[in-house]
Design an enzyme around this catalytic site. Sequence first.
Site, PDB file in Angstrom:
ATOM      1  N   ASP A 180      -2.245   0.621   7.287  1.00 57.70           N
ATOM      2  CA  ASP A 180      -1.622   0.342   5.909  1.00 57.70           C
ATOM      3  C   ASP A 180      -1.387  -1.411   5.314  1.00 57.70           C
ATOM      4  O   ASP A 180      -1.128  -0.942   4.599  1.00 57.70           O
ATOM      5  CB  ASP A 180      -0.238   1.254   6.086  1.00 57.70           C
ATOM      6  CG  ASP A 180      -0.659   3.033   6.799  1.00 57.70           C
ATOM      7  OD1 ASP A 180      -0.317   3.052   7.553  1.00 57.70           O
ATOM      8  OD2 ASP A 180      -1.203   3.858   5.683  1.00 57.70           O
ATOM      9  N   GLU A 229      -1.601  -1.309  -5.547  1.00 62.37           N
ATOM     10  CA  GLU A 229      -3.047  -1.038  -5.517  1.00 62.37           C
ATOM     11  C   GLU A 229      -2.423   0.141  -6.659  1.00 62.37           C
ATOM     12  O   GLU A 229      -1.615   0.679  -6.956  1.00 62.37           O
ATOM     13  CB  GLU A 229      -3.631   0.153  -4.611  1.00 62.37           C
ATOM     14  CG  GLU A 229      -5.020  -0.341  -3.804  1.00 62.37           C
ATOM     15  CD  GLU A 229      -5.578   0.529  -2.859  1.00 62.37           C
ATOM     16  OE1 GLU A 229      -5.566   1.626  -3.522  1.00 62.37           O
ATOM     17  OE2 GLU A 229      -6.117  -0.684  -1.931  1.00 62.37           O
ATOM     18  N   ASP A 280       1.185  -1.046  -0.093  1.00 60.09           N
ATOM     19  CA  ASP A 280       0.356   0.343  -0.020  1.00 60.09           C
ATOM     20  C   ASP A 280       0.850   0.791  -0.020  1.00 60.09           C
ATOM     21  O   ASP A 280       1.465   1.130   1.155  1.00 60.09           O
ATOM     22  CB  ASP A 280      -1.051  -0.102   1.104  1.00 60.09           C
ATOM     23  CG  ASP A 280      -1.948   1.213   1.421  1.00 60.09           C
ATOM     24  OD1 ASP A 280      -2.427   1.938   0.101  1.00 60.09           O
ATOM     25  OD2 ASP A 280      -2.634   1.725   2.285  1.00 60.09           O
TER      26      ASP A 280
END
Length: 181
Positions: free
Chosen positions: A150, A78, A19
């Site tokens: 996170d 992502e 992330d």
Amino acid sequence: MASSTAATDQCSLRVLGVDPGSRVTGFGVVDFEDRHLHYVDCGRIQVADQPFPTRLHRIYAELSGIIREHRPQVMVVEKVFVARNAQSALILGHARGAAIVAATAENIDVEEYTALQVKQAVVGSGKADKAQVQHMIRVLLGLREAPPSDAADALACGICHIHTWDNAHRLRVGLGGTRSG
């Protein structure tokens, strides 16, 4: 792509989810073996107090070390979502780039999913909030407590890929039906 092929033959997979963030980058390592998820490691790379180029180098260097330590077959990150602030998306893109270069420098395949895909795979709703993602990560991986958001998001990225990979694997070997074409 050789690493993915080897994973297919073994029907197991180790995934590093990332992330990326310009101040905090979460990471999570998950194994998938015998159709079960297994938690390996997770954490946060905190770089907020450093100049921007130094932050990017540190993200790259720390993820490179994590890759060498855990030897994932694939890294999942992502996709960037641009909503209101293009400058924030650009900065996030730099952090993603540092992460992707760390993987490719270690000959690790990189896969990308949208936040909607990740939340849908882990929570069942693309509109899930961070607390829901953290809760489901705790449940899915059998953790005593939820990891920081996170790290939970990074683990969720990994689990999203595992679900996608497993479904594709099952189709290839005929467990999910026959594919034509």
